[in-house]
Design an enzyme around this catalytic site. Structure first.
Site, PDB file in Angstrom:
ATOM      1  N   THR A  12     -17.887  34.810  34.796  1.00 29.13           N
ATOM      2  CA  THR A  12     -17.966  35.943  33.810  1.00 29.13           C
ATOM      3  C   THR A  12     -17.478  37.153  34.315  1.00 29.13           C
ATOM      4  O   THR A  12     -17.192  37.513  35.718  1.00 29.13           O
ATOM      5  CB  THR A  12     -19.589  36.305  33.875  1.00 29.13           C
ATOM      6  OG1 THR A  12     -20.065  37.131  32.768  1.00 29.13           O
ATOM      7  CG2 THR A  12     -20.271  36.628  35.200  1.00 29.13           C
TER       8      THR A  12
ATOM      9  N   GLN B 145     -23.610  41.667  36.509  1.00 33.18           N
ATOM     10  CA  GLN B 145     -22.708  40.458  36.213  1.00 33.18           C
ATOM     11  C   GLN B 145     -22.320  39.743  37.342  1.00 33.18           C
ATOM     12  O   GLN B 145     -22.240  38.663  37.436  1.00 33.18           O
ATOM     13  CB  GLN B 145     -21.503  40.992  35.528  1.00 33.18           C
ATOM     14  CG  GLN B 145     -21.611  41.305  33.962  1.00 33.18           C
ATOM     15  CD  GLN B 145     -22.461  40.188  33.402  1.00 33.18           C
ATOM     16  OE1 GLN B 145     -22.047  39.077  33.031  1.00 33.18           O
ATOM     17  NE2 GLN B 145     -23.795  40.612  32.962  1.00 33.18           N
TER      18      GLN B 145
ATOM     19  N   HIS C 194     -24.251  36.720  38.931  1.00 35.10           N
ATOM     20  CA  HIS C 194     -24.115  35.657  38.220  1.00 35.10           C
ATOM     21  C   HIS C 194     -23.362  34.397  39.235  1.00 35.10           C
ATOM     22  O   HIS C 194     -23.733  33.331  39.241  1.00 35.10           O
ATOM     23  CB  HIS C 194     -23.007  35.489  36.928  1.00 35.10           C
ATOM     24  CG  HIS C 194     -23.812  35.910  35.862  1.00 35.10           C
ATOM     25  ND1 HIS C 194     -24.706  34.705  35.080  1.00 35.10           N
ATOM     26  CD2 HIS C 194     -23.941  36.956  34.858  1.00 35.10           C
ATOM     27  CE1 HIS C 194     -25.215  35.242  34.020  1.00 35.10           C
ATOM     28  NE2 HIS C 194     -24.717  36.556  33.894  1.00 35.10           N
TER      29      HIS C 194
ATOM     30  N   GLU D 279     -14.456  39.943  28.859  1.00 34.99           N
ATOM     31  CA  GLU D 279     -15.542  39.152  28.194  1.00 34.99           C
ATOM     32  C   GLU D 279     -16.496  40.059  27.544  1.00 34.99           C
ATOM     33  O   GLU D 279     -16.961  40.143  26.488  1.00 34.99           O
ATOM     34  CB  GLU D 279     -16.104  38.265  29.190  1.00 34.99           C
ATOM     35  CG  GLU D 279     -17.389  37.395  28.766  1.00 34.99           C
ATOM     36  CD  GLU D 279     -18.069  36.689  29.701  1.00 34.99           C
ATOM     37  OE1 GLU D 279     -18.707  35.655  29.462  1.00 34.99           O
ATOM     38  OE2 GLU D 279     -17.745  37.036  30.913  1.00 34.99           O
ATOM     39  N   HIS D 280     -17.180  41.040  28.548  1.00 38.75           N
ATOM     40  CA  HIS D 280     -18.017  42.133  28.118  1.00 38.75           C
ATOM     41  C   HIS D 280     -17.248  43.432  28.325  1.00 38.75           C
ATOM     42  O   HIS D 280     -17.069  43.602  29.731  1.00 38.75           O
ATOM     43  CB  HIS D 280     -19.366  41.871  29.037  1.00 38.75           C
ATOM     44  CG  HIS D 280     -19.921  40.587  29.091  1.00 38.75           C
ATOM     45  ND1 HIS D 280     -19.676  39.676  30.004  1.00 38.75           N
ATOM     46  CD2 HIS D 280     -20.688  39.929  28.046  1.00 38.75           C
ATOM     47  CE1 HIS D 280     -20.336  38.640  29.742  1.00 38.75           C
ATOM     48  NE2 HIS D 280     -20.987  38.475  28.639  1.00 38.75           N
TER      49      HIS D 280
ATOM     50  N   ASP E 295     -26.971  39.419  26.330  1.00 38.89           N
ATOM     51  CA  ASP E 295     -27.367  38.230  27.185  1.00 38.89           C
ATOM     52  C   ASP E 295     -28.631  37.453  26.556  1.00 38.89           C
ATOM     53  O   ASP E 295     -28.531  36.226  26.616  1.00 38.89           O
ATOM     54  CB  ASP E 295     -27.301  38.357  28.751  1.00 38.89           C
ATOM     55  CG  ASP E 295     -26.267  38.356  29.517  1.00 38.89           C
ATOM     56  OD1 ASP E 295     -25.217  38.194  28.833  1.00 38.89           O
ATOM     57  OD2 ASP E 295     -26.061  38.984  30.549  1.00 38.89           O
TER      58      ASP E 295
ATOM     59  N   HIS F 137       9.149  12.427  -0.891  1.00 42.44           N
ATOM     60  CA  HIS F 137       8.135  13.475  -1.426  1.00 42.44           C
ATOM     61  C   HIS F 137       8.445  13.851  -2.810  1.00 42.44           C
ATOM     62  O   HIS F 137       7.597  14.397  -3.658  1.00 42.44           O
ATOM     63  CB  HIS F 137       8.279  14.726  -0.542  1.00 42.44           C
ATOM     64  CG  HIS F 137       7.617  14.533   0.737  1.00 42.44           C
ATOM     65  ND1 HIS F 137       7.951  13.476   1.712  1.00 42.44           N
ATOM     66  CD2 HIS F 137       6.590  15.384   1.513  1.00 42.44           C
ATOM     67  CE1 HIS F 137       6.970  13.584   2.767  1.00 42.44           C
ATOM     68  NE2 HIS F 137       6.388  14.650   2.539  1.00 42.44           N
TER      69      HIS F 137
END
Length: 433
Positions: free
Chosen positions: A239, A261, A264, A330-331, A364, A423
């Site tokens: 993260t 964060q 984590h 990500e954030h 979250d 075709h």
């Protein structure tokens, strides 16, 4: 604790200069390849052996029984139950209001010529929920709710067995599954869970079409290994948070968010992007003050002192926006004097949190947004998990004979130009006789 990276004299090429941790998925693929192959070959027998080896417990049953799910829900603390239900409600409301594309009417291109579009949910999905450093009950909500809103009819959840809970996944994870009505839950973790979903295990788990959910590097490696056999949402790395802040930001807020964060994972990334040296000094002091005595202090210190974390000093907010886009967090939090205006200029981020009262922790759990987001700079080309992740778009082509004949000459010429006479013949044979 946080090192400072001065970019005030740099113009462009930020991506190669910004802090980023190493995440060697290829090395992990070599480790998980025999695990995935073994599960495909030996099924439940292999799953049980890997549970004992990696989780240090053998589940009483690989599939969690309905009674255990009900028991977990019934024994929930009432206030925690309300928190779970409110998170579910908000995620479902956002998914239904913003993410569910209704089937549009067909495009009428000419008389007897239309192309429609149908959004069809994936039939069966496998959702992985980590249970190692943190039992992420919130990830159950973030995976299950959009799948349900999309209309997926077969949903299976896997989470590692926990020795302290008799070989079952964490009770909070089971309780949220029960609250969401998910009845197919497996006490299987790691690469072996991904292998189980992808290949199926006879008599236990049918193979799925799509696997979603975060996990450690071995889960990511296993997802890479089975990609193609099944769909996957992404290869999520550790993260990360980036905070764009000026001298109006509250240093205590910024420090707390960077720490949130970092707790984590030792590999988590916390980055502050600011044009204020005064704020930098205050935030660094606040981080040191707040981290003392934290439950995961050692983990936090490791993450904040790692190569992936730093204070990035910029000239002004224009450069801050450019650096944030290059980082593609990500954030991404915006804590500036006019946070909405700055947020509107951002192009690359998994999710944007606007102002001092929209911390990542809100997203979250209970903002209603998704928290399964692209990492490692992938936000410049990928999106977070949403209802669309569980749907396939199918064009429906509906032409009459007249509609086809309007285009027949052009199609035949096109096909001949590509040296594909068959075709052309497939059109010619439909000409009026």
């Amino acid at each position: 604790m946080l090192r400072t990276l001065d970019l005030t004299g740099v113009d462009g090429a930020y991506r190669t200069l910004l802090p980023r941790g190493s995440f060697d998925v290829e090395a992990a693929v070599a480790v998980v390849h025999p695990i995935v192959a073994d599960v495909a070959d030996r099924g439940a027998e292999a799953l049980l052996e890997y549970s004992e080896k990696f989780d240090h417990v053998v589940p009483p049953s690989l599939r969690v029984g309905a009674a255990d799910l009900r028991k977990a829900a019934d024994e929930l603390d009432p206030q925690l139950r309300e928190a779970f239900l409110e998170s579910i409600r908000r995620r479902r409301e956002v998914a239904g209001a913003l993410e569910l594309d209704p089937d549009p009417g067909p495009a009428i291109l000419a008389d007897g010529a239309s192309v429609g579009l149908r959004n069809i949910p994936v039939e069966r999905v496998g959702l992985y929920v980590p249970g190692g450093l943190a039992p992420l009950a919130s990830s159950v909500i973030m995976n299950v709710v959009p799948a349900q809103v999309a209309g997926v009819t077969s949903i299976a959840v896997a989470s590692p067995p926990q020795r302290e809970f008799g070989g079952l996944p964490h009770p909070s994870i089971l309780a949220v599954c029960a609250l969401l009505g998910v009845e197919e839950v497996y006490a299987v973790g790691g690469a072996q869970a991904i292998a189980m979903f992808a290949h199926g295990v006879e008599g236990l788990c049918d193979p799925v079409s799509l696997i979603t959910g975060p996990g450690n590097i071995y889960v990511v490696a296993a997802k890479r290994l089975v990609r193609g056999l099944v769909g996957i949402d992404s290869e999520a790395g550790p993260t990360e948070i980036a905070v764009v802040a000026d001298d109006t930001a509250d240093p205590a807020f910024v420090a707390a968010d960077l720490i949130s964060q970092a707790e984590h994972d030792p590999m988590a990334a916390s980055v502050l992007i600011t044009d204020s040296t005064a704020l930098t000094e205050k935030v660094v002091a606040e981080v040191e003050r707040q981290v003392v005595g934290q439950l995961h202090e050692e983990r936090i210190r490791t993450a904040l002192t790692g190569r992936q974390s730093a204070v990035v000093l910029v000239r002004d907010l224009d450069q801050a926006v450019a650096v944030a886009d290059a980082y593609a967090a990500e954030h991404l939090e915006i804590q500036t004097a006019d946070a909405r205006a700055v947020a509107a200029r951002i192009r690359n981020a998994g999710a944007i949190f606007v102002g001092g009262y929209s911390p990542v922790s809100l997203g979250d759990y209970s903002a209603g947004s998704t928290h399964v987001l692209p990492t490692a700079g992938c936000a410049c080309h990928s999106s977070g998990l949403s209802v669309r992740s569980f749907m396939r778009t199918v064009h429906v082509i509906d032409y009459s004979q007249a509609g086809l004949m309007d285009l027949a000459d052009g199609i035949e010429r096109f096909a001949q130009a590509e040296n594909l006479p068959g075709h052309a013949a497939a059109v010619t044979v439909r000409r009026p006789r």
